[in-house]
Design an enzyme around this catalytic site. Sequence first.
Site: not given
Lengths: 302, 302, 302
Positions: B53-54, B82, B103, B131
């Site tokens: 959604r974000t 990696k 995020r 957030h």
Amino acid sequence: MRHLISMRDIGREEILNILDESERMEAILNEKGHCDFLNGRILATLFYEPSTRTRLSFETAMKRLGGNVIGFTDISNTSVTKGESLADTIKVISGYSDLIAIRHPSEGAARLSSENSKVPVINAGDGSNQHPTQTLLDLYTIKREVGHIENLKIAFIGDLKYGRTVHSLCQALSLFKGVEIKLISPDELKMPREVIEDISGKIKLSEMTDVEIDDVDVVYMTRIQKERFVDVNEYYKVKGIYRLSKEHIGDKNVVIMHPLPRVDEIDSEVDTLPQARYFKQSFYGVPVRMAILKLLFEDSVK
Amino acid sequence: MRHLISMRDIGREEILNILDESERMEAILNEKGHCDFLNGRILATLFYEPSTRTRLSFETAMKRLGGNVIGFTDISNTSVTKGESLADTIKVISGYSDLIAIRHPSEGAARLSSENSKVPVINAGDGSNQHPTQTLLDLYTIKREVGHIENLKIAFIGDLKYGRTVHSLCQALSLFKGVEIKLISPDELKMPREVIEDISGKIKLSEMTDVEIDDVDVVYMTRIQKERFVDVNEYYKVKGIYRLSKEHIGDKNVVIMHPLPRVDEIDSEVDTLPQARYFKQSFYGVPVRMAILKLLFEDSVK
Amino acid sequence: MRHLISMRDIGREEILNILDESERMEAILNEKGHCDFLNGRILATLFYEPSTRTRLSFETAMKRLGGNVIGFTDISNTSVTKGESLADTIKVISGYSDLIAIRHPSEGAARLSSENSKVPVINAGDGSNQHPTQTLLDLYTIKREVGHIENLKIAFIGDLKYGRTVHSLCQALSLFKGVEIKLISPDELKMPREVIEDISGKIKLSEMTDVEIDDVDVVYMTRIQKERFVDVNEYYKVKGIYRLSKEHIGDKNVVIMHPLPRVDEIDSEVDTLPQARYFKQSFYGVPVRMAILKLLFEDSVK
């Protein structure tokens, strides 16, 4: 130039042409960030194995040219290969797109793709074989940061046995006059004989195990992986020697390159030195890939 | 404003500036659906944990501004990490893009990113920490749907212990005059003492376990998760009380908000009531993120 | 036309309208490759199960129209469905986008989505039910490659029991005058009685097990899957018969179609014959989906 599959397919003139175009692309990026040479055009990025950095660099290049991207990033959750041959997939995708960049674990996959495609195919790495856009961005970095490729003195340090990056760059450099190459590695990770034989007539080569970088223009670092050593004690012996620190560099007039990702073979305090150019090198992937996409597309519609 | 990492970094004036810009963006969306403020520009969405959604809201915002998006949605099948440090990844990606939204499951990852980036970084959620774009779209929803933030009467209902959304919004509201907050939750899920102490001097607070929403402008619902309760019987006791139904709402003059996704804490028959604004709230994420992307980009090229 | 959920929702006139628009879109693709009918608009591709080919075809169509795409390709690493109802997801996504294409394993998911969406929804396959854009691109291929749909003679070969593609195309053909259909399959994989009953009044039908394709305009091949047979020996008996080779085709005046992916039911040497049109058919998915996206969007903003 119809496709870009291997550095062996292109000569000195074509390389210089790509580097010139890259310079124009870099100027555009610096001036206004983007252009519209490929407005409305579509690049398909077919990544049969993940390589986020290479994929994002290609996507950035295409979007900076005003173009669009379709593709997949991993075949595990796609249906594209449900029993379908690579040839069929390419025939379908080349009906959707104007350019294809393919990354595949199997050597030869990019060549096979180019033979089945109506649109130009770029090899974005096929197994341990070729990754020509990496070689071209390395050459561009040398041209921009050192100022010349001819008469270059360059030291390659670390794992010279397994890295396709180093092999491919050495072969490309052998097309230019007066280049001198130092190969610095532990015995276990020396450059393969066939690569050396291929270039030794055309280039001045020396091999050593100690890091001597007083008289070079470029230090090209690579990662040494523990698992490459039969005897782990041998690894610990060389580990320290091949880790580049501030002390190694001092005030030498040298350009430090690395294909990235880096683990610990360059101390992070080196990052702030003016000689460190590996993040710039990574950025140069964008104008170089812009140039390649633009030139291939233009040739394809001639 | 160079980056948007935490609501604590920005003051009342900056919040109001973002909300004003959001209003202009909403007008553009309603009139012609898109604009070209960020034409040719690239947002990198680096999602180290999935949040569809974000991510889609950010991508929509960037594309409505005429810009492009690159990125990854999950690190499990990328190579970006990696053994590579987050700092190195950001240094590389900030060479490709004009803006970064990150995020990450670890608190502080967004701050660290901003310290290594040449381009503005937006925190799209770092663990249980911040957030900020969610908080700003909540404030925008209040401004648009209630008409004012000052003198707001708002009830938060449900899990007030674990939700960063609620904590962050309460702190932001404490910057405005005359706000009254009702905290309605079971004992197990009360607002943490440190959050209350932080805002109690600046705001009128009351805590209760019963749902009393007769005199509020906004009811802000949150999800109560069974697994938060030590004794499952306690969960079943409160479950019914904190489930909003048509009967709770009646013809009250109230705006119902929810950060979504909703499970069953709002009865679906509430959706058709004029008081239900949670899907509008979700839509408001687009103009608010457009405003943030535009303002940050403009500041970065000044 | 508000949504495109099932071929049963649209009549002969609407089909012809879409095919006409597709022809205009194909001309644009051939002339300049792209247009800007959906400039700044957003298509959400919600793929609840992977289907790379269909997804890339939709994304290509949208981008050739000047539009943008957001979406997800697999729900396993998304959060969109964390206990959230499909109805809620669609309500949120239809606040971000101008058009939605959904692929879902459950029959009826696309219909449910259309009932919860403010923007047009296109069914990109819901389980074994409908996949209307495939049927429309099949009809377009017939129109373009044969020249007419009325009075068409077409043979369907292979698995006629499980393929929704064949059922849906037969039903659509029954809207046109004078069509004759040959159903060629092993007994185990015959067309279901209900599909035959549905169309038998409107169309001339014959069923057989031998491949007789002397007098048809189109041979439509499908894949026969080993696992469909109770007795594996039965599979090996039919395998050879239903594998199309150069010898089958000879110099017949016939158009060979296949929905792809192909495994081995068409010999790869057939690819070079002028009668082979399955890769062209796959390409036609782009102009047909462009037409559908354009028409639905235009209707939605009227």
